[in-house]
Enzyme design. Structure first.
Site, short mmCIF file in Angstrom:
data_model
loop_
_atom_site.label_atom_id
_atom_site.label_comp_id
_atom_site.label_asym_id
_atom_site.label_seq_id
_atom_site.Cartn_x
_atom_site.Cartn_y
_atom_site.Cartn_z
CB SER A 1 -9.69 -1.49 3.53
OG SER A 1 -10.18 -2.73 3.24
CD GLU B 1 -5.77 0.58 2.63
OE1 GLU B 1 -6.23 0.78 1.66
OE2 GLU B 1 -5.95 -0.64 3.10
NE ARG C 1 -3.77 -2.37 0.20
CZ ARG C 1 -3.53 -3.67 -0.38
NH1 ARG C 1 -2.36 -3.68 -1.10
NH2 ARG C 1 -4.39 -4.57 -0.21
#
Length: 367
Positions: free
Chosen positions: A265, A361, A189
């Site tokens: 998410s 995130e 990520r």
């Protein structure tokens, strides 16, 4: 059932993606606009300065213009941001369109896709054309240009595994640069684009490398259950069947941003050492974890959050979703400070109980 693939125009000349005439007169229009419909959390945000980039002839003037603002923020599909109510940054929204088959090699297809194309629409189109390898990444919101920033991933596939190169405009330097996969410095990520100072990179297009010899990636439990992997009569699914399965699974587990504001998410799955994992396993026998090639373990952030009692819990206008504890939702009328306050509370709970730090995130730019 998933929706049928949406056909997109094939641009056989890649010049319409990259373009060209970077020395041409810059045609930009700065305007103030409400961005509540431009972010999937549905947060009210008034951007004082927005430029819609429809073609790359507009890029040449951005470097000088950017110097007049306290910060520059590149907005894709708005699916990975927590926007402030008032935004003083120069907001750049990329609308470049086009798909080009750059090369048909013996072992793979190289396909150039403009940054403004919708991610899911591109995956639909690739699946329809027989360009396999992206089906596990179906139904992820956002744009193609935003995908490398986050190195998006799902169901055992990470974007870095499918990228050949990324072409981006370096705003401070005023140059167009093509970075190889290695130069993108992808990690979980993460990427060079995400680590750089805000307003450094504006991705113009992505070149995908899609192998002709293809095997489905099915190691995730949801997909194994769906296809009854291990049963005697199980046949390997096609790419289209994997695409349909991923869409069905995501729709069953995740709320539609059009109906309930969310950014997917909200936290990364934390990675811990083997020693940390083994110590946690002693006190938490049902700990959900996944061994990594380097000996570390990736923990399921949703499981950690659920164990702390946050699943389905609402605090004012925000809460953690009842079906998926990893998803923070806006029940209506929420502002950035409420989202971030809930995120801090969730992180604190997980840290206190498990000694594990969660990382958001979504990006939360300053006002």
């Amino acid at each position: 059932m998933s929706n049928p693939p949406v056909p997109l125009p094939i641009v056989e000349v890649a010049e319409s993606i990259f373009a060209a005439h970077l020395g041409a007169k810059t045609d930009v229009r700065v305007e103030s606009v409400e961005l509540s419909t431009q972010n999937t959390l549905g947060l009210a945000c008034r951007a004082q300065s927005l430029i819609l980039l429809h073609n790359t002839t507009q890029l040449s003037g951005l470097t000088e213009l950017a110097r007049q603002f306290p910060q520059v923020f590149v907005l894709g599909g708005g699916s990975n941001v927590v926007l402030p109510p008032e935004f003083s940054a120069l907001v750049l929204k990329v609308e470049f369109k086009g798909i080009a088959l750059a090369d048909d090699l013996p072992d793979c297809w190289l396909v150039d896709v403009a940054a403004g194309e919708g991610w899911h629409e591109w995956v639909c189109h690739a699946t329809q054309r027989g360009w396999r390898g992206l089906e596990n990444l179906a139904l992820i919101p956002g744009t193609v240009g935003a995908a490398p920033v986050q190195n998006i991933g799902a169901y055992g596939v990470e974007l870095q595994d499918r990228i050949e190169s990324v072409t981006a405009w370096n705003i401070p330097q005023g140059v167009l640069i093509t970075l190889t996969r290695a130069e993108c410095e992808f990690a979980y990520r993460d990427s060079i684009f995400k680590r750089a100072a805000q307003g450094t990179w504006l991705i113009v297009s992505v070149r995908f490398r899609l192998l002709k010899v293809w095997q489905p990636v099915l190691q995730y439990p949801d997909l194994q259950r769906h296809f009854r992997i291990g049963a005697a009569d199980t046949a390997m699914p096609t790419a289209r069947q994997v695409f349909d399965a991923v869409c069905a699974i995501r729709r069953a587990k995740l709320p539609d941003p059009a109906e309930l504001g969310n950014a997917g998410s909200f936290f990364k799955n934390p990675v811990v050492t083997a020693a940390q994992h083994d110590a946690l396993k002693l006190t938490e026998p049902t700990l959900v974890s996944y061994p990594q090639p380097d000996g570390s373990y990736k923990l399921a952030a949703g499981w950690l959050i659920d164990q702390c009692g946050w699943k389905g819990r609402r605090v004012g206008a925000v809460g953690m979703h009842a079906r998926q504890a990893l998803v923070l939702v806006n029940y209506g009328g929420a502002h950035a400070h409420e989202v971030l306050a809930l995120a801090r509370a969730v992180r604190s709970s997980v840290q206190e109980r498990f000694g594990v730090e969660l990382e958001m995130e979504p990006v939360a730019p300053a006002a």
